[in-house]
Design a protein around this motif. Structure first.
Motif, mmCIF file in Angstrom:
data_model
loop_
_atom_site.group_PDB
_atom_site.id
_atom_site.type_symbol
_atom_site.label_atom_id
_atom_site.label_comp_id
_atom_site.label_asym_id
_atom_site.label_seq_id
_atom_site.Cartn_x
_atom_site.Cartn_y
_atom_site.Cartn_z
ATOM 1 N N ASN A 98 0.846 -1.179 0.000
ATOM 2 C CA ASN A 98 0.000 0.000 0.000
ATOM 3 C C ASN A 98 0.892 1.243 0.000
ATOM 4 O O ASN A 98 1.757 1.377 0.861
ATOM 5 C CB ASN A 98 -0.863 -0.024 1.268
ATOM 6 C CG ASN A 98 -1.897 1.063 1.270
ATOM 7 O OD1 ASN A 98 -1.713 2.128 0.665
ATOM 8 N ND2 ASN A 98 -2.998 0.815 1.942
ATOM 9 N N THR B 97 -17.120 1.975 -3.042
ATOM 10 C CA THR B 97 -16.068 1.023 -2.680
ATOM 11 C C THR B 97 -16.630 -0.397 -2.600
ATOM 12 O O THR B 97 -16.033 -1.340 -3.133
ATOM 13 C CB THR B 97 -15.440 1.408 -1.328
ATOM 14 O OG1 THR B 97 -14.908 2.728 -1.441
ATOM 15 C CG2 THR B 97 -14.327 0.456 -0.955
ATOM 16 N N PHE B 101 -15.361 -3.106 -5.203
ATOM 17 C CA PHE B 101 -14.495 -4.145 -4.651
ATOM 18 C C PHE B 101 -15.164 -5.513 -4.677
ATOM 19 O O PHE B 101 -14.537 -6.512 -4.993
ATOM 20 C CB PHE B 101 -14.074 -3.786 -3.223
ATOM 21 C CG PHE B 101 -12.974 -4.674 -2.720
ATOM 22 C CD1 PHE B 101 -11.683 -4.527 -3.199
ATOM 23 C CD2 PHE B 101 -13.231 -5.669 -1.801
ATOM 24 C CE1 PHE B 101 -10.665 -5.348 -2.766
ATOM 25 C CE2 PHE B 101 -12.217 -6.502 -1.363
ATOM 26 C CZ PHE B 101 -10.935 -6.340 -1.844
ATOM 27 N N VAL B 160 -11.845 2.406 -7.503
ATOM 28 C CA VAL B 160 -11.630 1.129 -6.806
ATOM 29 C C VAL B 160 -11.406 0.000 -7.812
ATOM 30 O O VAL B 160 -10.575 -0.885 -7.614
ATOM 31 C CB VAL B 160 -12.822 0.816 -5.881
ATOM 32 C CG1 VAL B 160 -12.793 -0.627 -5.417
ATOM 33 C CG2 VAL B 160 -12.804 1.753 -4.682
ATOM 34 N N ARG B 164 -8.136 -2.264 -7.330
ATOM 35 C CA ARG B 164 -8.220 -3.625 -6.797
ATOM 36 C C ARG B 164 -7.388 -4.631 -7.595
ATOM 37 O O ARG B 164 -7.150 -5.743 -7.131
ATOM 38 C CB ARG B 164 -9.676 -4.088 -6.714
ATOM 39 C CG ARG B 164 -10.285 -4.412 -8.050
ATOM 40 C CD ARG B 164 -11.595 -5.148 -7.872
ATOM 41 N NE ARG B 164 -12.056 -5.598 -9.157
ATOM 42 C CZ ARG B 164 -13.182 -6.238 -9.373
ATOM 43 N NH1 ARG B 164 -13.977 -6.495 -8.367
ATOM 44 N NH2 ARG B 164 -13.514 -6.619 -10.565
ATOM 45 N N GLU B 165 -6.940 -4.238 -8.793
ATOM 46 C CA GLU B 165 -6.083 -5.132 -9.574
ATOM 47 C C GLU B 165 -4.615 -4.990 -9.199
ATOM 48 O O GLU B 165 -3.763 -5.707 -9.723
ATOM 49 C CB GLU B 165 -6.239 -4.846 -11.072
ATOM 50 C CG GLU B 165 -7.657 -5.023 -11.605
ATOM 51 C CD GLU B 165 -8.183 -6.431 -11.344
ATOM 52 O OE1 GLU B 165 -7.380 -7.380 -11.361
ATOM 53 O OE2 GLU B 165 -9.399 -6.560 -11.099
ATOM 54 N N VAL B 169 -3.104 -5.242 -3.304
ATOM 55 C CA VAL B 169 -4.386 -5.814 -2.887
ATOM 56 C C VAL B 169 -4.282 -7.340 -2.867
ATOM 57 O O VAL B 169 -4.749 -8.000 -1.932
ATOM 58 C CB VAL B 169 -5.518 -5.330 -3.813
ATOM 59 C CG1 VAL B 169 -6.826 -6.010 -3.454
ATOM 60 C CG2 VAL B 169 -5.666 -3.821 -3.705
ATOM 61 N N ARG B 173 -4.623 -9.961 0.360
ATOM 62 C CA ARG B 173 -5.362 -11.233 0.390
ATOM 63 C C ARG B 173 -4.446 -12.368 0.812
ATOM 64 O O ARG B 173 -4.848 -13.249 1.579
ATOM 65 C CB ARG B 173 -5.955 -11.519 -0.990
ATOM 66 C CG ARG B 173 -7.117 -10.602 -1.342
ATOM 67 C CD ARG B 173 -7.592 -10.852 -2.757
ATOM 68 N NE ARG B 173 -8.185 -12.187 -2.911
ATOM 69 C CZ ARG B 173 -8.445 -12.754 -4.081
ATOM 70 N NH1 ARG B 173 -8.167 -12.103 -5.198
ATOM 71 N NH2 ARG B 173 -8.985 -13.937 -4.134
ATOM 72 N N PRO B 179 -11.825 -9.337 3.577
ATOM 73 C CA PRO B 179 -12.171 -8.497 2.419
ATOM 74 C C PRO B 179 -12.670 -7.101 2.804
ATOM 75 O O PRO B 179 -12.352 -6.121 2.122
ATOM 76 C CB PRO B 179 -13.277 -9.293 1.719
ATOM 77 C CG PRO B 179 -13.074 -10.696 2.143
ATOM 78 C CD PRO B 179 -12.431 -10.674 3.501
ATOM 79 N N ILE B 182 -9.713 -5.050 3.614
ATOM 80 C CA ILE B 182 -8.994 -4.686 2.385
ATOM 81 C C ILE B 182 -9.715 -3.534 1.709
ATOM 82 O O ILE B 182 -9.104 -2.549 1.299
ATOM 83 C CB ILE B 182 -8.892 -5.892 1.428
ATOM 84 C CG1 ILE B 182 -8.142 -7.043 2.095
ATOM 85 C CG2 ILE B 182 -8.189 -5.477 0.141
ATOM 86 C CD1 ILE B 182 -8.037 -8.286 1.235
ATOM 87 N N ALA B 183 -11.048 -3.650 1.594
ATOM 88 C CA ALA B 183 -11.814 -2.630 0.878
ATOM 89 C C ALA B 183 -11.690 -1.262 1.556
ATOM 90 O O ALA B 183 -11.426 -0.255 0.895
ATOM 91 C CB ALA B 183 -13.281 -3.042 0.780
ATOM 92 N N VAL B 187 -7.942 -0.095 0.211
ATOM 93 C CA VAL B 187 -8.326 0.434 -1.098
ATOM 94 C C VAL B 187 -8.952 1.827 -0.994
ATOM 95 O O VAL B 187 -8.529 2.761 -1.682
ATOM 96 C CB VAL B 187 -9.293 -0.535 -1.814
ATOM 97 C CG1 VAL B 187 -9.767 0.059 -3.127
ATOM 98 C CG2 VAL B 187 -8.619 -1.874 -2.055
#
Ligand SMILES: Nc1ncnc2c1ncn2[C@@H]1O[C@H](COP(=O)(O)OP(=O)(O)OP(=O)(O)O)[C@@H](O)[C@H]1O
Ligand SMILES: [Mg+2]
Lengths: 258, 276
Positions: A98, B97, B101, B160, B164-165, B169, B173, B179, B182-183, B187
């Motif tokens: 990040n 988001t 996501f 987003v 997310r790609e 990210v 995972r 999740p 993460i979102a 993100v």
């Protein structure tokens, strides 16, 4: 018993309208403390296999057994818990974090998520992880973009070993580093493997590096296994056309396993 | 510091910042300078401005102090504008988001809901909401937010979808992060800049919507608002036009100030991006 056993793994994508198999009926095993290399030209399916093994994408067919259990049967919380044992190091260490993160946060996340240490213990564990990968513990407070590429890849390795995995997938993990840093990182990986008995799925297009670190190699061509076997033997005397081409394309294959 | 200097490098941004600063000061000092009830009678009705220095802008139809109303109105406009915009941005960012996501069915459902909200003219939506629930400050804020969150939701979703790609990210995972974490932790913060770039437009629209609702008598009856003042003044438009003109000018200047300052921010960040 093998750490990872992949059998008949297949992943299809569409190219235009007609489907093609990016990974086609691929089978292999990795034993504890062993390094299996995946080699092959660009587009041969190496990264796709890595993503399948890590359950970042789902296969169309085939089985994956991880530590003796069906890895594809897991989902949700059970899968997340299992992920502690199966880690990854990416090619571009800057893209793998990040952009807002600090070194401390990057290492804190796995310790927190898998309840490996209490909040109070974590700073000490983070310092220990940094020292384990040859970094100064003082680096913890830095932002990820404030450290060098080599240091960043060490942080990525520290993050990967934080949860004591039995297998780490390294997708071109040293390709973006310059030669002297690459040697140090490879040394670190070998040292970790000796001490913690970690197995590696080591993806690289550089046969020189593969010969230096891998026990066995699988050579892929267009999603299929072209040949496989002992790394030194295959590189010394490739049988498949693609193996011969890869060896011919590698200018200097004189370094030996350190 | 240098960021502030870059922001103030265009005359438009300076003008916008000055207007907003003035407005903020008005809103802040209103209860100190005009500590009484701004809706209380302060003098003879319909006194023209600049005649009596205790009532510099005169009085309205009921003898209320126009200057006091103007200051207290700035408070309402600013509070409603900022609160509604903040709520709209928050709802939009969260919905966008989640949709971007999660993908699949969640995305489909959320985006159809967004479509539905976007199809209804936003002012009509706010109007209907306030007429049904009843006018109070909170309801007005909710009504405006409800009619303004779709833009931020679309922008957040688009951002987003690209984030997310990214490898990091996938990395989150791989370490087993939930999740939702993460979102919203990995993100969303990185998707915010283009969403926040919408804020000046949304604040300006929110202030105008609040004024329009008040003009139609759907503002909070216990608050002085510029829209309400204009509506009041309308009945005596021929004899005392200043009663409509004063709050009208204040409204126009405020919206202009928000736009100009917003442009300044966008421009200064654009410069920063092209430099780095
Ligand atoms: N999401 C996707 N959709 C469609 N095709 C894909 C997708 N991901 C990969 N492919 C295709 O699958 C094939 C294998 O890709 P992959 O990334 O696994 O190759 P690779 O061996 O890692 O190559 P490189 O050495 O360049 O990294 C390629 O032809 C690629 O275009
Ligand atoms: Mg690849």
């Amino acid at each position: 018993m093998s750490v990872l056993a992949v059998s008949s793994l297949t992943k299809r994508y569409r190219r235009g309208s007609k489907p093609f198999a990016a990974v086609d009926d691929v089978s292999f095993e990795i034993n504890p403390a062993e390094t299996l290399a995946l080699a092959g030209p660009s587009g041969s399916g190496k990264s796709t296999i890595a993503r399948l093994v890590l359950r970042l994408i789902e296969p169309d067919a085939g089985r994956i057994a991880f530590e003796g259990a069906d890895f594809l049967a897991l989902s949700g919380a059970a899968l997340r818990a299992r992920r502690a044992r199966l880690q990854m190091v990416f090619q571009d260490p800057l893209a793998a974090f990040n952009p807002r993160a600090t070194v401390a946060r990057v290492l804190d996340d796995p310790l927190r998520i898998h309840n490996i240490a209490t909040r109070a213990e974590r700073p000490r564990r983070i310092a220990a992880l940094l020292e384990r990968v040859g970094l100064d513990a003082g680096l913890a407070a830095r932002a990820i973009h404030e450290i060098s590429g080599g240091q960043r890849q060490r942080v990525a390795i520290a993050r990967a070993i934080a949860t004591r995995p039995s297998l780490i997938v390294l997708d071109e993990a040293v390709s973006a580093l310059d030669v002297s840093v690459r040697g140090q990182i490879l040394e670190l990986l070998l040292d970790l493997q000796r001490q913690e008995r970690i197995a590696y799925l080591f993806i690289s297009h550089d046969l020189g590096v593969i010969r230096a670190v891998a026990h066995r190699v699988v050579i892929l061509d267009a999603g299929r296994i072209a040949e496989s076997g002992d790394a030194r033997a295959v590189i010394a005397d490739p049988q498949s056309a693609i193996g011969k081409a890869l060896v011919a394309a590698t200018p200097r294959l004189t370094r030996s396993r350190p | 510091m240098s960021r502030l200097r870059r922001f103030l490098s265009t005359p438009e941004a300076v003008a916008g910042a000055l207007i907003l600063a003035l407005l903020a000061v008005m809103a802040l000092v209103a209860p100190l300078l005009f500590s009484g009830d701004p809706q209380a009678i302060a003098g003879p009705a319909l006194q023209p401005p600049f005649q009596d220095w205790s009532l510099p802008l005169g009085t309205d139809r009921l003898g209320r102090d126009v200057l006091a109303e103007l200051f207290h109105g700035a408070r309402t406009s600013l509070a409603v504008g900022l609160a509604a915009a903040a709520a709209a941005l928050l709802i939009g960012a969260v919905v966008g988001t989640l949709a971007g996501f999660a993908g699949g069915l969640v995305d489909e459902v959320l985006m159809r809901v967004t479509d539905a909200f976007q199809t209804v003219p936003s002012f009509l939506l706010a109007l209907a909401f306030v007429s049904i629930v009843g006018p109070s400050l909170g309801v007005v804020v909710a009504a405006i937010a409800l009619s303004a969150w779709t833009g931020p939701a679309r922008v957040a979703r688009a951002e987003v979808l690209s984030i997310r790609e990214r490898d990091y990210v996938a990395g989150a995972r791989v370490i087993g992060m939930h999740p939702l974490e993460i979102a919203f932790r990995e993100v969303l913060p990185n998707a915010l800049p283009p969403v926040l770039a919408l804020s000046s437009v949304i604040v300006a629209a929110a202030i105008l919507t609040e004024a329009a609702l008040s003009f139609l008598g759907l503002g909070d009856p216990n608050r002085v608002t510029w829209g309400g003042m204009i509506a009041e003044g309308r009945t005596v438009l021929r004899t005392a036009p200043f009663l409509s003109i004063v709050p009208g000018v204040a409204l126009v200047l405020t919206v202009l100030g928000v736009y100009l300052a917003g442009e300044g921010v966008v421009e200064s960040t654009a410069v920063r991006r092209s430099l780095s």
